[in-house]
Design a protein around this motif. Structure first.
Motif, PDB file in Angstrom:
ATOM      1  N   TYR A 172      -2.295  -6.750  12.068  1.00  0.00           N
ATOM      2  CA  TYR A 172      -3.063  -6.918  10.846  1.00  0.00           C
ATOM      3  C   TYR A 172      -2.857  -8.271  10.050  1.00  0.00           C
ATOM      4  O   TYR A 172      -3.697  -9.104   9.433  1.00  0.00           O
ATOM      5  CB  TYR A 172      -2.513  -5.732   9.842  1.00  0.00           C
ATOM      6  N   ASP A 173      -1.334  -8.794  10.291  1.00  0.00           N
ATOM      7  CA  ASP A 173      -1.399 -10.132   9.617  1.00  0.00           C
ATOM      8  C   ASP A 173      -2.062 -11.367  10.376  1.00  0.00           C
ATOM      9  O   ASP A 173      -2.654 -12.225   9.867  1.00  0.00           O
ATOM     10  CB  ASP A 173       0.043 -10.500   9.889  1.00  0.00           C
ATOM     11  N   LEU A 180       1.251  -3.911  12.461  1.00  0.00           N
ATOM     12  CA  LEU A 180       1.428  -4.783  11.528  1.00  0.00           C
ATOM     13  C   LEU A 180       1.364  -6.381  11.768  1.00  0.00           C
ATOM     14  O   LEU A 180       0.608  -7.163  11.045  1.00  0.00           O
ATOM     15  CB  LEU A 180       2.851  -4.801  10.977  1.00  0.00           C
ATOM     16  N   ARG A 181       1.480  -6.846  13.094  1.00  0.00           N
ATOM     17  CA  ARG A 181       1.517  -7.908  13.494  1.00  0.00           C
ATOM     18  C   ARG A 181       0.027  -8.429  13.595  1.00  0.00           C
ATOM     19  O   ARG A 181      -0.745  -9.449  13.350  1.00  0.00           O
ATOM     20  CB  ARG A 181       2.176  -8.424  14.883  1.00  0.00           C
ATOM     21  N   MET A 209       0.953   0.584   1.325  1.00  0.00           N
ATOM     22  CA  MET A 209       0.083   0.087   2.729  1.00  0.00           C
ATOM     23  C   MET A 209       0.589   0.892   4.046  1.00  0.00           C
ATOM     24  O   MET A 209      -0.580   1.201   4.707  1.00  0.00           O
ATOM     25  CB  MET A 209       0.874  -1.563   2.620  1.00  0.00           C
ATOM     26  N   TYR A 210       1.620   1.126   4.043  1.00  0.00           N
ATOM     27  CA  TYR A 210       2.038   1.871   5.353  1.00  0.00           C
ATOM     28  C   TYR A 210       1.362   3.223   5.293  1.00  0.00           C
ATOM     29  O   TYR A 210       0.789   3.630   6.350  1.00  0.00           O
ATOM     30  CB  TYR A 210       3.518   2.207   5.121  1.00  0.00           C
ATOM     31  N   PHE A 256      -2.228   2.500   6.662  1.00  0.00           N
ATOM     32  CA  PHE A 256      -2.186   2.371   7.992  1.00  0.00           C
ATOM     33  C   PHE A 256      -1.846   3.787   8.800  1.00  0.00           C
ATOM     34  O   PHE A 256      -2.524   4.104   9.921  1.00  0.00           O
ATOM     35  CB  PHE A 256      -1.100   1.660   8.498  1.00  0.00           C
ATOM     36  N   GLN A 280       2.679   3.357  17.866  1.00  0.00           N
ATOM     37  CA  GLN A 280       2.711   2.891  16.493  1.00  0.00           C
ATOM     38  C   GLN A 280       2.368   4.002  15.495  1.00  0.00           C
ATOM     39  O   GLN A 280       2.597   3.793  14.425  1.00  0.00           O
ATOM     40  CB  GLN A 280       1.345   2.051  16.508  1.00  0.00           C
ATOM     41  N   GLY A 332      -5.171  -2.234  12.899  1.00  0.00           N
ATOM     42  CA  GLY A 332      -4.627  -3.403  12.429  1.00  0.00           C
ATOM     43  C   GLY A 332      -5.659  -4.434  11.957  1.00  0.00           C
ATOM     44  O   GLY A 332      -5.597  -4.817  11.235  1.00  0.00           O
ATOM     45  N   ASP A 369       1.885  -4.150  18.056  1.00  0.00           N
ATOM     46  CA  ASP A 369       2.424  -4.102  17.141  1.00  0.00           C
ATOM     47  C   ASP A 369       1.301  -4.161  15.772  1.00  0.00           C
ATOM     48  O   ASP A 369       0.790  -5.157  15.601  1.00  0.00           O
ATOM     49  CB  ASP A 369       3.403  -5.171  16.589  1.00  0.00           C
ATOM     50  N   GLU A 410      -8.261  -3.091   8.800  1.00  0.00           N
ATOM     51  CA  GLU A 410      -7.473  -2.897   7.739  1.00  0.00           C
ATOM     52  C   GLU A 410      -7.484  -4.318   7.251  1.00  0.00           C
ATOM     53  O   GLU A 410      -7.292  -4.506   6.008  1.00  0.00           O
ATOM     54  CB  GLU A 410      -6.193  -2.056   7.715  1.00  0.00           C
ATOM     55  N   ILE A 470       4.792   4.117  12.290  1.00  0.00           N
ATOM     56  CA  ILE A 470       4.364   4.009  10.896  1.00  0.00           C
ATOM     57  C   ILE A 470       4.956   5.192  10.153  1.00  0.00           C
ATOM     58  O   ILE A 470       5.182   5.450   9.019  1.00  0.00           O
ATOM     59  CB  ILE A 470       2.895   3.566  10.807  1.00  0.00           C
TER      60      ILE A 470
END
Ligand SMILES: Cc1ncc(C[n+]2csc(CCOP(=O)(O)OP(=O)(O)O)c2C)c(N)n1
Ligand SMILES: [Mg+2]
Length: 319
Positions: A208-209, A205-206, A1-2, A5, A263, A44, A203, A47, A267
């Motif tokens: 993305y979530d 990843l945040r 996943m990383y 990104f 970022q 983010g 962020d 994806e 990453i």
């Protein structure tokens, strides 16, 4: 996943660094609004979406176009004003489009693509499609009346739409608090009964979530529109390739915490060296190829001046 990104973040950063480098040569035929520093929002969010989902963005659109996997060769050719560009060389940097990738186009006029996204989402709702639509806009677009009208209509009709405000604090050189009485964009969305989050620190990843959860809830039919305010920071001047911390409207001290939150670097540091280097070599090769493609492509022929000006009669009757 990383890896995914990092490839996307690094690709956007490097494409825009090359654009900045080449810009003074005048090969690029339109103004460029760079997203350097803001890449995490587009990456983010995109994806977390499906390839069949669609996004609408702004004139600061390179990052979103690339994050949605728009065609890089056609993007660079468009910046060069070449006929092989994604808008046949007639639109330039502010009017990128790649409908096949779900990147539905951008506009130089602030706020205008918000209702386009609402209209598209309304069509998806009426046709009972699974497509999720995302509307990206800046904190400056919130100053426009159409922002409130769009939120109201989307909430009323429970449209499959994610509003994503890239709040980089500035509309050209005016700070948000010189234009708006409070820094409360996320609360305005809540006033329309739209569930809304604010992410303070860029962020990826945040982001993305939150977008992933929003898209899943919308697709499951358990949610109408969602709203996300992403605090971020533009490293370069409003338009053009230069730094502008000497202009007096903002300070390098204000920017420094945002440089530290970069970022792309964050990453990158999560990957082992061989993977970093492989991704970087592949992206650099792709970028070289795209600039070469733009260089050797022709300008549009004179006849192109008369096409794409008005909709063809057949298009009207078909709709
Ligand atoms: C309707 C309209 N008003 C004013 C402008 C002039 N203008 C161009 S860019 C811009 C700033 C918009 O800021 P924001 O929405 O925060 O986006 P950012 O440039 O920060 O990405 C303005 C006011 C415009 N293009 N369109
Ligand atoms: Mg802004």
């Amino acid at each position: 996943m990383y890896e995914v990104f990092y490839r996307s973040l690094f690709r956007i950063r490097r494409v825009e660094e090359e654009v900045a480098k080449i810009y003074p040569s005048d090969k690029i035929k339109s103004p460029v609004h760079l997203s350097i520093g803001q890449e995490a929002v587009a990456v983010g969010a995109c994806e977390a979406l499906r390839p069949t989902d669609v996004v609408f963005g702004t004139y600061r659109g390179h990052a979103l176009y690339l994050a949605k996997h728009g065609n890089l060769k056609k993007m660079i050719a468009e910046l060069y004003g070449k006929v092989t560009g994604c808008a046949k060389g007639k639109g330039g940097s502010m009017h990128l489009v790649d409908a096949a990738a779900g990147f539905m186009g951008t506009s130089a006029v602030v706020g205008t693509t918000i209702p386009h996204a609402v209209g598209y989402a309304y069509a998806m709702r009426l046709q009972r499609r699974e497509t999720v639509v995302a509307s990206f806009f800046g904190d400056g677009a919130v100053d426009e009346g159409i922002f409130s009208e769009s939120l109201n209509f989307a909430a009323l009709k429970r449209l499959p739409l994610i509003f994503i405000c890239e709040n980089n604090f500035y509309s050209i050189h005016s700070h948000q608090l010189a234009r708006q009485p409070a820094s409360n964009i996320v609360e305005r969305a809540r006033a329309y009964a739209i569930p809304a989050d604010r992410i303070e620190d860029n962020d990826v990843l945040r982001i993305y979530d939150v977008v992933k959860r929003a898209a899943e809830a919308i697709r499951a039919g358990t949610s109408g529109p969602r709203f996300l305010e992403c605090m971020t920071y533009r490293w370069k001047e409003h338009v053009g390739p230069n730094d502008d911390f000497d202009k007096g409207y903002r300070s390098i001290t204000e920017a420094e915490p945002w440089f530290a939150k970069d970022q792309v670097k964050r990453i990158r540091d999560l990957l082992v060296r061989e993977i970093q280097e492989r991704i970087e070599a592949e992206v650099e090769a792709e970028i070289r190829e795209a600039f070469e493609f733009a260089e050797r492509s022709p300008f549009p022929p004179d006849e192109e001046l008369y096409t794409d000006v008005f909709a063809e009669a057949t298009q009207w009757s078909a709709s």
